[in-house]
Design a protein around this motif. Sequence first.
Motif, PDB file in Angstrom:
ATOM      1  N   GLN A  32       0.861  -1.184   0.000  1.00  0.00           N
ATOM      2  CA  GLN A  32       0.000   0.000   0.000  1.00  0.00           C
ATOM      3  C   GLN A  32       0.894   1.228   0.000  1.00  0.00           C
ATOM      4  OE1 GLN A  32      -3.958  -0.320   1.715  1.00  0.00           O
ATOM      5  NE2 GLN A  32      -3.317   1.210   3.200  1.00  0.00           N
ATOM      6  N   GLY A  33       0.668   2.122  -0.967  1.00  0.00           N
ATOM      7  CA  GLY A  33       1.564   3.249  -1.155  1.00  0.00           C
ATOM      8  C   GLY A  33       1.161   4.487  -0.378  1.00  0.00           C
ATOM      9  N   LEU A  34       2.038   5.479  -0.400  1.00  0.00           N
ATOM     10  CA  LEU A  34       1.832   6.730   0.336  1.00  0.00           C
ATOM     11  C   LEU A  34       0.601   7.477  -0.151  1.00  0.00           C
ATOM     12  CD1 LEU A  34       2.769   8.987   2.270  1.00  0.00           C
ATOM     13  CD2 LEU A  34       4.259   9.809   0.418  1.00  0.00           C
ATOM     14  N   GLU A  35       0.339   7.460  -1.452  1.00  0.00           N
ATOM     15  CA  GLU A  35      -0.744   8.274  -2.005  1.00  0.00           C
ATOM     16  C   GLU A  35      -2.101   7.869  -1.435  1.00  0.00           C
ATOM     17  OE1 GLU A  35      -2.244  11.406  -3.735  1.00  0.00           O
ATOM     18  OE2 GLU A  35      -0.104  10.905  -3.763  1.00  0.00           O
ATOM     19  N   VAL A  36      -2.259   6.601  -1.067  1.00  0.00           N
ATOM     20  CA  VAL A  36      -3.523   6.157  -0.461  1.00  0.00           C
ATOM     21  C   VAL A  36      -3.781   6.934   0.830  1.00  0.00           C
ATOM     22  CG1 VAL A  36      -4.699   4.193   0.616  1.00  0.00           C
ATOM     23  CG2 VAL A  36      -3.364   3.862  -1.483  1.00  0.00           C
ATOM     24  N   TYR A  37      -2.734   7.095   1.633  1.00  0.00           N
ATOM     25  CA  TYR A  37      -2.877   7.789   2.914  1.00  0.00           C
ATOM     26  C   TYR A  37      -3.044   9.296   2.705  1.00  0.00           C
ATOM     27  CZ  TYR A  37      -1.405   3.345   4.882  1.00  0.00           C
ATOM     28  OH  TYR A  37      -1.326   2.023   5.227  1.00  0.00           O
ATOM     29  N   LEU A  38      -2.313   9.859   1.742  1.00  0.00           N
ATOM     30  CA  LEU A  38      -2.434  11.294   1.488  1.00  0.00           C
ATOM     31  C   LEU A  38      -3.834  11.649   1.001  1.00  0.00           C
ATOM     32  CD1 LEU A  38       0.992  12.112  -0.249  1.00  0.00           C
ATOM     33  CD2 LEU A  38       0.316  12.521   2.121  1.00  0.00           C
ATOM     34  N   THR A  39      -4.368  10.844   0.092  1.00  0.00           N
ATOM     35  CA  THR A  39      -5.705  11.109  -0.435  1.00  0.00           C
ATOM     36  C   THR A  39      -6.748  11.055   0.675  1.00  0.00           C
ATOM     37  OG1 THR A  39      -5.091  10.199  -2.594  1.00  0.00           O
ATOM     38  CG2 THR A  39      -7.451  10.351  -2.088  1.00  0.00           C
ATOM     39  N   SER A  40      -6.643  10.038   1.514  1.00  0.00           N
ATOM     40  CA  SER A  40      -7.598   9.914   2.620  1.00  0.00           C
ATOM     41  C   SER A  40      -7.463  11.074   3.598  1.00  0.00           C
ATOM     42  CB  SER A  40      -7.369   8.586   3.347  1.00  0.00           C
ATOM     43  OG  SER A  40      -8.236   8.468   4.455  1.00  0.00           O
TER      44      SER A  40
END
Length: 439
Positions: A32-40
């Motif tokens: 699971q990449g960083l962008e998943v957390y940033l978007t959320s």
Amino acid sequence: MRKQHHYLKLGLSLGLLCLAGLIPLLAQPPQQGLEVYLTSARQTSPLIRDNQLQIQGNALEAQRLLALYTKPLVQLNGNAQFAPIFSMDNGGVKPDFNSNGASRYYGYDLAVSNGGLYQGLVNVTQPISNLFRAKAYAEPLALASQISQAVIGLGQHDVERIVTDQYILCLQDRLQVQYTDSLLQVLSDQRLIVKKFVESSLLKQSDLTLVDIEAETQRNLRVGYQTAYRRDVLELNALSGIVDTTQVDLAPLNLTMAPDIGFAESGFTRRYALDSLTLRAQQNIFELKYRPQWIFNANGGLNTSYLPEIPMRFGFGAGVSLVWTLYDGHQKRLNAQRTAILQQSYGNYRRFMINQNDVRRERIRGELRGLENRLLVYQQQIAGYQSVLASYRRELLQGQLPIINYITVVKNMVAVRRDALLLQSNRQLLINAYNYYNW
């Protein structure tokens, strides 16, 4: 001859197992990449959502002000007031609910009360040539929306840095786990070899015990590293607004430094420029009172104080009113001076923020240069350890080296490799900080 062949096989096994032991062998779950957390984090941040709603509210308030200063106001007013008297004009005392000119009576003075009041009017008030006022009052709202947009951008920028830092911290924890696993794998393979040497009376039982003790120490360390990884991943979920407690495998991260913004307007200082413009807009609103304001008034309907004449008292009226401030003790000049002083304050904040971020970026660049030099040293150390291990393997096979010396060198080399990768993680943190201030 067979004994030499046996030693050769053991030596080849030792070399291959030590090499393979430094690479994690277990298959990893989906990453699971960083962008998943940033978007959320962007979607769930209450600060960002609050400012988005503020922008919508400002747009509606601007429409309301446009209606207030340019559209007619139509109102219906109704009044019914009774003021009866007790007349003595014709002898005796008798009630009169709507007198038409009694001279001797008890009750309210007819000159004051008119005997009553009966009204039913439609009033229309229309500002004349007032569009400039509506625009003046709407300008601070437009600037407030721009400020909210700047706050949203800054909020997103803050969230991105915090979440990215936490993500890198989680990668550091996982790196500790992976390298502990690597060392445990090396020790496990090493134990098989040492056990065979012990069975062949080439090594002592105490050498095997040393390997077991070191493996137990590393297993205990792994428990701590794994606990830290789970704790920090849960904190990452909390910062990102993700309600999930399952264990995940985070994808690697490779941040790069953004191009220097130079003299461009910084996202940190945009708010100060907008605040200064807001002061100017408020000054413009203050100065509206010194411009003439014309208002057209009209009404129509019933307006009388004598109840029997109601059918004949329907009519209408119209007129124009003027409001123009000619003198108020130089308040206009004083308020303009105050506005200029406050604008200087915002300018000072802006220059301070620019200088502060310039210094911070230069500091981070210096730290990155020092870090690159340290990485070169680590690479040289790793090459040196690899050379020493090759020599130690030969001495171990010939029974000329205690197993503890070999284990110590393996541990040291793994520790250096771990520290080198942790230094890479610190480099990612520094790049993230640089990109934060270079915005």
